[in-house]
Design a protein around this motif. Structure first.
Motif, PDB file in Angstrom:
ATOM      1  N   GLY A 127       0.817  -1.204   0.000  1.00 36.73           N
ATOM      2  CA  GLY A 127       0.000   0.000   0.000  1.00 36.73           C
ATOM      3  C   GLY A 127       0.848   1.249   0.000  1.00 36.73           C
ATOM      4  O   GLY A 127       1.872   1.334   0.689  1.00 36.73           O
ATOM      5  N   ALA A 128       0.446   2.245  -0.801  1.00 35.12           N
ATOM      6  CA  ALA A 128       1.193   3.494  -0.917  1.00 35.12           C
ATOM      7  C   ALA A 128       0.736   4.492   0.132  1.00 35.12           C
ATOM      8  O   ALA A 128      -0.426   4.483   0.557  1.00 35.12           O
ATOM      9  CB  ALA A 128       1.013   4.092  -2.311  1.00 35.12           C
ATOM     10  N   LEU A 129       1.682   5.346   0.552  1.00 36.58           N
ATOM     11  CA  LEU A 129       1.341   6.483   1.395  1.00 36.58           C
ATOM     12  C   LEU A 129       1.242   7.699   0.471  1.00 36.58           C
ATOM     13  O   LEU A 129       2.255   8.273   0.088  1.00 36.58           O
ATOM     14  CB  LEU A 129       2.415   6.720   2.460  1.00 36.58           C
ATOM     15  CG  LEU A 129       2.155   7.898   3.408  1.00 36.58           C
ATOM     16  CD1 LEU A 129       0.958   7.597   4.317  1.00 36.58           C
ATOM     17  CD2 LEU A 129       3.383   8.212   4.250  1.00 36.58           C
ATOM     18  N   MET A 162       8.134  -1.248  11.559  1.00 32.22           N
ATOM     19  CA  MET A 162       7.494  -0.399  10.559  1.00 32.22           C
ATOM     20  C   MET A 162       8.480  -0.233   9.399  1.00 32.22           C
ATOM     21  O   MET A 162       9.694  -0.195   9.595  1.00 32.22           O
ATOM     22  CB  MET A 162       7.164   0.991  11.125  1.00 32.22           C
ATOM     23  CG  MET A 162       6.671   1.974  10.056  1.00 32.22           C
ATOM     24  SD  MET A 162       6.519   3.667  10.677  1.00 32.22           S
ATOM     25  CE  MET A 162       4.952   3.527  11.494  1.00 32.22           C
ATOM     26  N   GLY A 163       7.928  -0.092   8.199  1.00 33.58           N
ATOM     27  CA  GLY A 163       8.812   0.179   7.065  1.00 33.58           C
ATOM     28  C   GLY A 163       8.249  -0.317   5.757  1.00 33.58           C
ATOM     29  O   GLY A 163       7.097  -0.739   5.658  1.00 33.58           O
ATOM     30  N   GLY A 164       9.097  -0.268   4.758  1.00 29.70           N
ATOM     31  CA  GLY A 164       8.706  -0.679   3.422  1.00 29.70           C
ATOM     32  C   GLY A 164       9.662  -0.118   2.391  1.00 29.70           C
ATOM     33  O   GLY A 164      10.840   0.115   2.669  1.00 29.70           O
ATOM     34  N   TRP A 165       9.136   0.132   1.204  1.00 35.07           N
ATOM     35  CA  TRP A 165       9.943   0.597   0.083  1.00 35.07           C
ATOM     36  C   TRP A 165       9.876   2.123  -0.024  1.00 35.07           C
ATOM     37  O   TRP A 165       8.859   2.725   0.316  1.00 35.07           O
ATOM     38  CB  TRP A 165       9.442  -0.032  -1.215  1.00 35.07           C
ATOM     39  CG  TRP A 165       9.496  -1.517  -1.213  1.00 35.07           C
ATOM     40  CD1 TRP A 165       8.470  -2.380  -0.943  1.00 35.07           C
ATOM     41  CD2 TRP A 165      10.635  -2.330  -1.479  1.00 35.07           C
ATOM     42  NE1 TRP A 165       8.896  -3.679  -1.026  1.00 35.07           N
ATOM     43  CE2 TRP A 165      10.229  -3.685  -1.360  1.00 35.07           C
ATOM     44  CE3 TRP A 165      11.963  -2.056  -1.815  1.00 35.07           C
ATOM     45  CZ2 TRP A 165      11.102  -4.748  -1.560  1.00 35.07           C
ATOM     46  CZ3 TRP A 165      12.835  -3.116  -2.021  1.00 35.07           C
ATOM     47  CH2 TRP A 165      12.407  -4.438  -1.900  1.00 35.07           C
ATOM     48  N   MET A 166      10.941   2.737  -0.535  1.00 36.24           N
ATOM     49  CA  MET A 166      10.987   4.200  -0.624  1.00 36.24           C
ATOM     50  C   MET A 166      11.872   4.632  -1.789  1.00 36.24           C
ATOM     51  O   MET A 166      12.833   3.958  -2.154  1.00 36.24           O
ATOM     52  CB  MET A 166      11.540   4.796   0.677  1.00 36.24           C
ATOM     53  CG  MET A 166      12.933   4.296   1.032  1.00 36.24           C
ATOM     54  SD  MET A 166      13.474   4.835   2.676  1.00 36.24           S
ATOM     55  CE  MET A 166      15.096   4.042   2.761  1.00 36.24           C
ATOM     56  N   LYS A 167      11.497   5.776  -2.382  1.00 29.02           N
ATOM     57  CA  LYS A 167      12.331   6.399  -3.413  1.00 29.02           C
ATOM     58  C   LYS A 167      11.853   7.828  -3.617  1.00 29.02           C
ATOM     59  O   LYS A 167      10.777   8.231  -3.150  1.00 29.02           O
ATOM     60  CB  LYS A 167      12.267   5.624  -4.733  1.00 29.02           C
ATOM     61  CG  LYS A 167      10.950   5.727  -5.475  1.00 29.02           C
ATOM     62  CD  LYS A 167      11.063   5.072  -6.857  1.00 29.02           C
ATOM     63  CE  LYS A 167       9.765   5.213  -7.648  1.00 29.02           C
ATOM     64  NZ  LYS A 167       9.896   4.680  -9.022  1.00 29.02           N
ATOM     65  N   PHE A 168      12.636   8.623  -4.331  1.00 30.27           N
ATOM     66  CA  PHE A 168      12.244   9.990  -4.674  1.00 30.27           C
ATOM     67  C   PHE A 168      11.228   9.957  -5.808  1.00 30.27           C
ATOM     68  O   PHE A 168      11.356   9.181  -6.756  1.00 30.27           O
ATOM     69  CB  PHE A 168      13.462  10.806  -5.120  1.00 30.27           C
ATOM     70  CG  PHE A 168      14.371  11.219  -3.996  1.00 30.27           C
ATOM     71  CD1 PHE A 168      14.141  12.387  -3.285  1.00 30.27           C
ATOM     72  CD2 PHE A 168      15.456  10.431  -3.649  1.00 30.27           C
ATOM     73  CE1 PHE A 168      14.964  12.767  -2.247  1.00 30.27           C
ATOM     74  CE2 PHE A 168      16.292  10.799  -2.613  1.00 30.27           C
ATOM     75  CZ  PHE A 168      16.047  11.967  -1.902  1.00 30.27           C
TER      76      PHE A 168
END
Length: 262
Positions: A127-129, A162-168
């Motif tokens: 799921g996206a934030l 808590m966490g997940g995937w991240m990028k600009f």
């Protein structure tokens, strides 16, 4: 302005101003201001010395839309290691203070591979934030996060991870340590899923270690982040985290002391 444009500004000017679209509550996003100070610090260091460890104290909020000064001082330069101090002042007061250790590689018989990266759902299944004006922090319009571990903030569901995937969202020209610094600090404190209603929380101190030689990563790669609560109570929490490439290579290790008002 994009993250890369702000980095370019700090290389040319001692006084900066960040627009409100980089806000995190009442302050400017901590990962951004730390990265800007880091960029001033790395300019003081001899070539071939990578940033190994960074300690940050968030003395006070850096206000968006208000000029602030960035400074860096080389404290010591040894045969292999350089020690540098960085600082942000705003309104005549210190708002952020950093110490960083930069070191070149050494010959050593010691070699221990990092523990394996955690298993996480593929990005497309997470799921996206989204950036929701007035709900999510303003800086999330620049950084995208996909939930893979734990629960959402203020869900009241608790947990340790808590966490997940991240990028600009705006793909940078290349990934530098400054970009890693900003991404690592983008995630909300892992304490927040323990709360049932929104409440302020902020980093009091932050220690970050970047692994070198740094594994290969493309500017548009998703990096994986997982934070774990070690202990929390009396309004403070102690959290450690790891960051990995999509191939499971360790990029950095993070530790934060967080204050929570709820």
């Amino acid at each position: 302005m994009t993250f890369d444009e702000l980095l370019g500004n700090v290389r040319q000017n001692d006084e900066l101003q960040v627009s409100p679209d980089w806000r995190q509550g009442r302050a400017t996003f901590g990962g951004l201001v730390t990265a800007l100070v880091f960029e001033a610090m790395v300019a003081k260091v001899a070539d071939g010395r990578a940033m190994r460890a960074l300690q940050v104290s968030f003395v006070g909020p850096v206000e968006a839309g208000v000029p602030f000064c960035v400074s860096a001082e080389l404290l010591r330069e040894g045969k292999a290691v350089s020690q540098v101090q960085g600082r942000i002042t705003q309104g005549g007061e210190p708002r952020l203070v950093c110490l960083a250790s930069f070191g070149g590689g050494r010959e050593s018989a010691v070699r221990v591979e990092p523990a394996a990266a955690p298993q996480a759902k593929p990005v497309d299944l997470c799921g996206a934030l989204p950036h929701i004006p007035g709900v999510t922090p303003e800086f999330t319009r620049h950084i995208e996060m996909r939930w893979a571990f734990g629960h959402l903030p203020f869900s009241g569901k608790g947990g340790r991870e808590m966490g997940g995937w991240m990028k600009f969202r705006e793909t940078p020209e290349r990934m530098t340590d400054a970009h890693i610094i900003a991404l690592v600090d983008a995630w909300p404190p892992a304490l927040l899923p323990h709360l049932k209603v929104p409440a302020p929380a902020s980093s009091l101190s932050w220690a970050l270690e970047v692994v070198h030689p740094r594994p290969q990563m493309k500017p548009d790669d998703w990096l994986l982040y997982r934070a774990t609560i070690d202990q929390a109570g009396a309004g403070y929490g102690h959290i450690h985290a790891g960051i990995w490439t999509p191939d499971g290579d360790l990029v950095a290790l993070s530790r934060q002391t967080v204050t929570v008002f709820g």
